[in-house]
Design an enzyme around this catalytic site. Structure first.
Site, PDB file in Angstrom:
ATOM      1  N   ASP A  59       0.829  -1.213   0.000  1.00 57.20           N
ATOM      2  CA  ASP A  59       0.000   0.000   0.000  1.00 57.20           C
ATOM      3  C   ASP A  59       0.861   1.260   0.000  1.00 57.20           C
ATOM      4  OD1 ASP A  59       0.892  -0.364   2.598  1.00 57.20           O
ATOM      5  OD2 ASP A  59      -1.079  -0.594   3.488  1.00 57.20           O
ATOM      6  N   ASN A 127      -7.686  -1.732  14.249  1.00 53.81           N
ATOM      7  CA  ASN A 127      -9.104  -1.924  13.920  1.00 53.81           C
ATOM      8  C   ASN A 127      -9.321  -3.129  12.999  1.00 53.81           C
ATOM      9  OD1 ASN A 127      -8.114  -1.028  11.503  1.00 53.81           O
ATOM     10  ND2 ASN A 127      -9.337   0.841  11.399  1.00 53.81           N
ATOM     11  N   HIS A 129      -7.595  -3.702  10.146  1.00 54.42           N
ATOM     12  CA  HIS A 129      -7.311  -3.496   8.726  1.00 54.42           C
ATOM     13  C   HIS A 129      -6.085  -4.294   8.287  1.00 54.42           C
ATOM     14  CE1 HIS A 129      -4.820   0.366   9.673  1.00 54.42           C
ATOM     15  NE2 HIS A 129      -3.959  -0.531   9.243  1.00 54.42           N
ATOM     16  N   GLU A 134      -9.825  -0.910   5.226  1.00 52.90           N
ATOM     17  CA  GLU A 134     -10.400  -0.524   6.509  1.00 52.90           C
ATOM     18  C   GLU A 134     -11.702  -1.285   6.796  1.00 52.90           C
ATOM     19  OE1 GLU A 134      -8.699   1.200   8.528  1.00 52.90           O
ATOM     20  OE2 GLU A 134      -8.126   3.171   7.799  1.00 52.90           O
TER      21      GLU A 134
END
Ligand code: GLP
Length: 231
Positions: A59, A127, A129, A134
């Site tokens: 990414d 979280n 991800h 996400e």
């Protein structure tokens, strides 16, 4: 694993085996973040022959030049690429500054599809991800532009010393990740214990993007004792 040092050694060993035991060249996808740093350090000292290896970055932030010190390309270059004998033309990064980001992402996705990923390493966000996929991300997502969640922006902004963190990023998608032949997920430290327990024991749901990885046939999760402490 007992601790972060052991986790890093084990991850590096797996990467080395992939490259050394394969007759043909290997195609890897590699993450950034603090977790894989130990693995990259080990690799630098292992004298692995990367000359036939292809590496895709997982990414990147939107709007950062690849030479920008906060970019993921810069991170991977400085922590790994410049110290191994990889051919320049076998390194694939997403240009987060491309004028036409959709075109950039589609071309990147096509390149991955054409070559096929042998092995992908992943970290995990607090979280859940993976890459920058996400919570809420479709499990059929491909390489694309994404908006970062407030929690990710808050956590990752600590690494931005000079400028404001970009609100968007480009990431390899979940479906693309799931098509890799093998997946290795790394997590270390007490602050990952909660999400690791949800990832391992919770339901498979878009709320925890990493949860879909449990459906992959060849996934290995390497944890240190702290990250595994709620299991
Ligand atoms: C970033 C990256 C992820 C990475 C995550 C965890 O958001 N996009 O690929 O897994 O951070 O990073 P760390 O290893 O520093 O906890």
């Amino acid at each position: 694993m007992k601790n972060y040092a052991q986790l890093s050694k084990e991850a590096a060993r797996i990467l080395a085996d992939q490259i050394n035991n394969k007759k043909h060249s290997s195609v890897l996808c590699l993450p950034t973040g603090s977790t894989p740093l130990g693995m990259y350090n080990e690799i630098k000292n292992m004298k692995i022959d990367f000359s036939r290896v292809t590496i895709f970055i997982l990414d990147e932030y939107v709007g950062l030049d690849i030479k920008d010190k906060e970019s993921y390309h810069y991170y991977l270059y400085h922590n790994l690429l410049k110290r191994i004998n990889i051919c320049k033309e076998k390194i694939y990064v997403i240009n987060g500054k491309a004028r036409n980001l959709k075109k950039e992402c589609d071309a990147y996705e096509r390149k991955i599809q054409k070559m096929g990923l042998d092995l992908i390493f992943l970290g995990i966000g607090l979280n859940g991800h993976i890459g920058f996929n996400e919570p809420g991300t479709s499990f059929s997502s491909r390489t694309r532009v994404v908006k970062l969640s407030d929690s990710t922006l808050k956590r990752n902004s600590k690494n931005f010393r000079k400028k404001k963190i970009p609100l968007r990023a480009v990431t390899v998608g979940i479906k693309t990740i799931m098509q890799a032949k093998r997946i290795v997920l790394l997590a270390s430290g007490k602050d990952k214990a909660d999400i690791i327990s949800k990832f391992v024991n919770g339901e498979i749901s878009r709320k925890i993007p990493a949860s879909i990885l449990r459906k992959h046939k060849h996934i290995l999760v390497i944890l240190d004792e702290d990250a595994a402490s709620y299991l």
